[in-house]
Design a protein around this motif. Sequence first.
Motif, PDB file in Angstrom:
ATOM      1  N   ILE A 178      44.698  44.085  41.686  1.00  0.00           N
ATOM      2  CA  ILE A 178      44.479  42.645  41.661  1.00  0.00           C
ATOM      3  C   ILE A 178      43.878  42.311  40.298  1.00  0.00           C
ATOM      4  CG2 ILE A 178      43.218  40.715  42.680  1.00  0.00           C
ATOM      5  CD1 ILE A 178      43.236  42.269  45.300  1.00  0.00           C
ATOM      6  N   ALA A 179      44.627  41.599  39.449  1.00  0.00           N
ATOM      7  CA  ALA A 179      44.165  41.264  38.108  1.00  0.00           C
ATOM      8  C   ALA A 179      43.267  40.035  38.121  1.00  0.00           C
ATOM      9  CB  ALA A 179      45.355  41.026  37.190  1.00  0.00           C
ATOM     10  N   GLN A 180      43.591  39.065  38.994  1.00  0.00           N
ATOM     11  CA  GLN A 180      42.736  37.891  39.126  1.00  0.00           C
ATOM     12  C   GLN A 180      43.018  37.229  40.463  1.00  0.00           C
ATOM     13  OE1 GLN A 180      43.700  35.282  35.861  1.00  0.00           O
ATOM     14  NE2 GLN A 180      45.257  34.211  36.994  1.00  0.00           N
ATOM     15  N   TYR A 181      42.089  36.431  40.911  1.00  0.00           N
ATOM     16  CA  TYR A 181      42.315  35.670  42.127  1.00  0.00           C
ATOM     17  C   TYR A 181      41.687  34.289  41.979  1.00  0.00           C
ATOM     18  CZ  TYR A 181      37.566  37.086  43.483  1.00  0.00           C
ATOM     19  OH  TYR A 181      36.223  37.303  43.520  1.00  0.00           O
ATOM     20  N   LYS A 195      38.576  27.913  41.461  1.00  0.00           N
ATOM     21  CA  LYS A 195      37.945  28.728  40.424  1.00  0.00           C
ATOM     22  C   LYS A 195      38.689  30.053  40.300  1.00  0.00           C
ATOM     23  CE  LYS A 195      33.614  30.352  38.663  1.00  0.00           C
ATOM     24  NZ  LYS A 195      32.184  30.220  38.647  1.00  0.00           N
ATOM     25  N   ILE A 196      38.958  30.475  39.070  1.00  0.00           N
ATOM     26  CA  ILE A 196      39.697  31.714  38.813  1.00  0.00           C
ATOM     27  C   ILE A 196      38.717  32.807  38.410  1.00  0.00           C
ATOM     28  CG2 ILE A 196      41.404  32.848  37.335  1.00  0.00           C
ATOM     29  CD1 ILE A 196      42.819  30.132  37.138  1.00  0.00           C
TER      30      ILE A 196
END
Length: 160
Positions: free
Chosen positions: A136-139, A145-146
Amino acid sequence: MCAKQDNSHNIHIAITQLGTGLKYNNSTIHYLKAVNDNNSGLKFQKASGADAGAITYATPPDVVYATSSESEKAIAYDIAIVDGKPAILYDAFNGVNVNATTNPGSSSNHTYKIALWNGTQWVSNAIANIGDGLKIAQYTTVGGKIFNTNSYQAGGICFD
């Protein structure tokens, strides 16, 4: 925690006990059954049917699986009744970052397992080794909000 009610209205419960500092490292999977005793109300039993008594850290419920080092982790995902006996699906994995250069933050060696009560003890068997899991690189949160991350998550496993 996961729970399943059987045909006798007993509730079978699988619990992930977190390790030191409320982290998954050095965690333990436990089992107990909540039984409605018409005379005294709700009581807890071990898989053997023995009274579980007061549940405390000193006297925990049945140990289904216990990690053996600080780098190991375990998470209970699902519980079912198979041939009248409890069965628990869980993920046992090593938190050592073996791919620190190419995959920082990875937790290698995720293995989905099933623990079955055979009438006298819990017996665990591996179902599948899924390696590092999913990166998971980003959520993004519900609020938009990232968060950037470099974590690896297992998808989970459940009974059908």
